[in-house]
Design a protein around this motif. Structure first.
Motif, mmCIF file in Angstrom:
data_model
loop_
_atom_site.group_PDB
_atom_site.id
_atom_site.type_symbol
_atom_site.label_atom_id
_atom_site.label_comp_id
_atom_site.label_asym_id
_atom_site.label_seq_id
_atom_site.Cartn_x
_atom_site.Cartn_y
_atom_site.Cartn_z
ATOM 1 N N MET A 1 0.839 -1.172 0.000
ATOM 2 C CA MET A 1 0.000 0.000 0.000
ATOM 3 C C MET A 1 0.888 1.240 0.000
ATOM 4 S SD MET A 1 -3.300 -0.895 2.283
ATOM 5 C CE MET A 1 -4.493 -0.475 1.051
ATOM 6 N N VAL A 22 -4.106 7.786 5.575
ATOM 7 C CA VAL A 22 -4.785 7.160 4.441
ATOM 8 C C VAL A 22 -3.755 6.457 3.550
ATOM 9 C CG1 VAL A 22 -6.287 7.567 2.465
ATOM 10 C CG2 VAL A 22 -6.520 8.975 4.520
ATOM 11 N N TRP A 24 -3.394 3.607 0.013
ATOM 12 C CA TRP A 24 -4.090 3.157 -1.183
ATOM 13 C C TRP A 24 -3.250 2.095 -1.884
ATOM 14 C CZ3 TRP A 24 -2.512 4.725 -6.371
ATOM 15 C CH2 TRP A 24 -3.371 4.273 -7.359
ATOM 16 N N SER A 25 -3.906 1.056 -2.381
ATOM 17 C CA SER A 25 -3.237 0.006 -3.141
ATOM 18 C C SER A 25 -3.525 0.205 -4.618
ATOM 19 C CB SER A 25 -3.733 -1.376 -2.709
ATOM 20 O OG SER A 25 -3.204 -2.363 -3.575
ATOM 21 N N THR A 30 -7.828 -0.734 -3.465
ATOM 22 C CA THR A 30 -8.279 -0.740 -2.080
ATOM 23 C C THR A 30 -7.737 0.478 -1.340
ATOM 24 O OG1 THR A 30 -8.247 -3.137 -2.089
ATOM 25 C CG2 THR A 30 -8.281 -2.088 0.067
ATOM 26 N N ARG A 31 -8.592 1.050 -0.490
ATOM 27 C CA ARG A 31 -8.182 2.173 0.363
ATOM 28 C C ARG A 31 -8.270 1.713 1.816
ATOM 29 N NH1 ARG A 31 -11.580 3.448 -3.410
ATOM 30 N NH2 ARG A 31 -13.347 3.426 -2.018
ATOM 31 N N GLU A 32 -7.386 2.244 2.654
ATOM 32 C CA GLU A 32 -7.369 1.900 4.076
ATOM 33 C C GLU A 32 -7.097 3.162 4.863
ATOM 34 O OE1 GLU A 32 -7.908 -0.702 7.106
ATOM 35 O OE2 GLU A 32 -7.858 -1.349 5.023
ATOM 36 N N CYS A 33 -7.811 3.297 5.969
ATOM 37 C CA CYS A 33 -7.622 4.439 6.859
ATOM 38 C C CYS A 33 -7.260 3.912 8.251
ATOM 39 C CB CYS A 33 -8.896 5.276 6.924
ATOM 40 S SG CYS A 33 -8.739 6.696 8.014
ATOM 41 N N VAL A 34 -6.176 4.424 8.795
ATOM 42 C CA VAL A 34 -5.730 4.060 10.138
ATOM 43 C C VAL A 34 -5.870 5.281 11.029
ATOM 44 C CG1 VAL A 34 -3.771 3.257 11.517
ATOM 45 C CG2 VAL A 34 -4.095 2.397 9.182
#
Length: 38
Positions: A1, A22, A24-25, A30-34
């Protein structure tokens, strides 16, 4: 990512200060938020 950026959470969103990170792959879209709460 791939790291896209970070955003401070609006005041009052959490009990303490927080920041959203934030990611992104590009391969899958795919998006991911931590969330980090300090």
């Amino acid at each position: 990512m791939v790291f896209v950026g970070s955003i401070d959470a609006p005041s009052g969103t959490f009990h303490d200060e927080a920041r959203f990170y934030v990611f992104w792959s590009p391969e899958t879209g795919t998006r991911e938020c931590v969330v980090q709460v300090a």
